[in-house]
Design an enzyme around this catalytic site. Structure first.
Site, PDB file in Angstrom:
ATOM      1  N   ILE A  19       0.902  -1.165   0.092  1.00 29.36           N
ATOM      2  CA  ILE A  19      -0.094   0.085   0.058  1.00 29.36           C
ATOM      3  C   ILE A  19       0.938   1.050   0.024  1.00 29.36           C
ATOM      4  O   ILE A  19       0.532   2.315  -0.568  1.00 29.36           O
ATOM      5  CB  ILE A  19      -0.949   0.030   1.394  1.00 29.36           C
ATOM      6  CG1 ILE A  19      -1.978  -1.200   1.121  1.00 29.36           C
ATOM      7  CG2 ILE A  19      -1.949   1.389   1.393  1.00 29.36           C
ATOM      8  CD1 ILE A  19      -2.837  -1.285   2.285  1.00 29.36           C
ATOM      9  N   ASP A  59      13.763   3.101  11.069  1.00 32.56           N
ATOM     10  CA  ASP A  59      13.059   2.362  11.857  1.00 32.56           C
ATOM     11  C   ASP A  59      12.068   2.807  13.068  1.00 32.56           C
ATOM     12  O   ASP A  59      12.538   3.484  13.763  1.00 32.56           O
ATOM     13  CB  ASP A  59      14.006   1.178  12.704  1.00 32.56           C
ATOM     14  CG  ASP A  59      13.382   0.025  13.522  1.00 32.56           C
ATOM     15  OD1 ASP A  59      12.056   0.139  13.419  1.00 32.56           O
ATOM     16  OD2 ASP A  59      14.160  -0.433  14.025  1.00 32.56           O
ATOM     17  N   ASN A  86       1.178   4.847   7.148  1.00 31.15           N
ATOM     18  CA  ASN A  86       0.959   3.545   6.763  1.00 31.15           C
ATOM     19  C   ASN A  86       1.578   2.623   7.327  1.00 31.15           C
ATOM     20  O   ASN A  86       1.054   1.314   7.213  1.00 31.15           O
ATOM     21  CB  ASN A  86       1.142   3.705   4.959  1.00 31.15           C
ATOM     22  CG  ASN A  86       1.082   2.187   4.422  1.00 31.15           C
ATOM     23  OD1 ASN A  86       0.146   1.565   4.251  1.00 31.15           O
ATOM     24  ND2 ASN A  86       2.317   1.578   3.998  1.00 31.15           N
ATOM     25  N   TYR A 156      -2.872  -7.231  17.234  1.00 28.87           N
ATOM     26  CA  TYR A 156      -2.980  -6.197  15.962  1.00 28.87           C
ATOM     27  C   TYR A 156      -4.468  -5.765  15.857  1.00 28.87           C
ATOM     28  O   TYR A 156      -4.565  -4.258  15.713  1.00 28.87           O
ATOM     29  CB  TYR A 156      -2.907  -7.040  14.627  1.00 28.87           C
ATOM     30  CG  TYR A 156      -2.970  -6.276  13.407  1.00 28.87           C
ATOM     31  CD1 TYR A 156      -1.862  -5.482  13.101  1.00 28.87           C
ATOM     32  CD2 TYR A 156      -4.081  -6.412  12.563  1.00 28.87           C
ATOM     33  CE1 TYR A 156      -2.214  -4.584  11.850  1.00 28.87           C
ATOM     34  CE2 TYR A 156      -4.142  -5.794  11.494  1.00 28.87           C
ATOM     35  CZ  TYR A 156      -3.398  -4.793  10.953  1.00 28.87           C
ATOM     36  OH  TYR A 156      -3.522  -4.295   9.523  1.00 28.87           O
ATOM     37  N   LYS A 160      -4.959  -1.451  16.059  1.00 25.66           N
ATOM     38  CA  LYS A 160      -5.565  -1.003  15.148  1.00 25.66           C
ATOM     39  C   LYS A 160      -6.974  -0.137  15.716  1.00 25.66           C
ATOM     40  O   LYS A 160      -7.434   0.956  15.171  1.00 25.66           O
ATOM     41  CB  LYS A 160      -5.975  -1.601  13.885  1.00 25.66           C
ATOM     42  CG  LYS A 160      -4.607  -2.160  13.046  1.00 25.66           C
ATOM     43  CD  LYS A 160      -3.977  -0.913  12.461  1.00 25.66           C
ATOM     44  CE  LYS A 160      -2.952  -1.437  11.604  1.00 25.66           C
ATOM     45  NZ  LYS A 160      -2.305  -0.296  10.848  1.00 25.66           N
ATOM     46  N   THR A 191      -0.700  -8.011  -0.678  1.00 25.96           N
ATOM     47  CA  THR A 191       0.411  -7.169  -0.432  1.00 25.96           C
ATOM     48  C   THR A 191       1.348  -8.140  -0.197  1.00 25.96           C
ATOM     49  O   THR A 191       1.148  -9.331  -0.035  1.00 25.96           O
ATOM     50  CB  THR A 191       0.499  -6.242   0.639  1.00 25.96           C
ATOM     51  OG1 THR A 191       0.026  -7.008   1.937  1.00 25.96           O
ATOM     52  CG2 THR A 191      -0.700  -5.075   0.677  1.00 25.96           C
TER      53      THR A 191
END
Length: 267
Positions: A19, A59, A86, A156, A160, A191
């Site tokens: 992305i 990083d 992103n 995760y 998010k 991806t």
């Protein structure tokens, strides 16, 4: 449609593939100057080289990285108009998807939150002085997992969800000062996270006793109820990101634009 981004300066994190790479390419096509942030470059990013592209190796797990990134972009291009957060997904040393909540230890949780939420907090802090000065825009790339909990990606999902909430808070505080803040939430996107050897497709294929192509072409679209019958293309997400970054979206504030192939069914 002219996105009115010519001459604007953007920072894009996670920019070397997937992305992020599609966002960089699209911003360049629209005439923007882009500081593309990633741990290392890729041949695909190198192919975009030119006077309007600066690769910033960094990083984001390092607390000092965001301030250094913003400083380099502002020095190279004279300011900052757009921040695209992103970078995300599994940080180094963490493998997703999991099989259970119990699979994620405390250090896994810390690492996932560090990359997917805390790095964004630091990027926003570093960029805000420039964005306030130039009435800029922030686009945070979240995930449908912020809304659709999943035991195989529990840490995760939580990170998010925090990012989506953070976006609303930032929009409420800084919108009146001229900074637009919105979220794009992709579903499953084709991806490298999926397609690389040892990636999600291979992990699911091994667990399901099938092959990676079957996983991506039919098993996952069926399992996730993707209305379009396929994984989303990175460019389809990038188009939404760039539209939100554009002054064309001047009336859009605190929104969450879902690009998920029809995965989410709730209203």
């Amino acid at each position: 449609m002219d996105m009115r981004l010519s001459g604007k300066v953007a920072v894009v994190t996670g920019a070397s593939k997937g992305i992020g790479l599609a966002v960089v390419r699209t911003l360049l096509d629209e005439g923007a100057k882009v500081a593309a942030v990633s741990r290392k470059s890729t041949p695909e990013l190198d192919a975009l080289a030119g006077p309007d592209l600066l690769h910033v190796p960094a990083d984001l797990m390092h607390p000092d990285a965001p301030a250094q990134i913003v400083a380099r972009a502002a020095e190279a291009f004279g300011g900052l108009d757009v921040l695209v957060n992103n970078a995300g997904g599994p940080p180094p040393g963490v493998t997703l998807p999991r099989t259970s909540f119990l699979d994620a230890g405390e250090q896994d949780w810390y690492a996932v939150f560090e990359l997917n939420l805390f790095a964004v907090v630091r990027m926003v802090r570093a960029a805000l002085p420039h964005l306030l000065e130039r009435r800029g825009a922030i686009v945070n790339v979240s995930s449908t997992n912020a809304r659709q909990p999943s035991p195989i990606n529990v840490d995760y999902c939580a990170a998010k969800a925090g990012l989506t909430n953070l976006t609303k808070v930032l929009a409420e505080e800084f919108g009146p000062q001229g900074v637009r803040v919105n979220t794009v939430s992709p579903g499953p996107v084709r991806t490298p996270w999926w397609t690389d050897p040892g990636g999600v497709a291979d992990i699911i294929a091994e667990r399901a006793g099938t092959d990676r192509d079957t996983v991506m072409d039919s098993a996952v679209p069926q399992m996730m109820g993707l209305t379009i019958g396929r994984l989303v293309d990175p460019q389809e997400v990038a188009d939404a990101v760039v539209l939100l970054a554009s002054p064309r979206s001047a009336g859009t504030m605190g929104a969450d634009v879902v690009v998920d192939g029809g995965m989410l069914k709730s209203i």
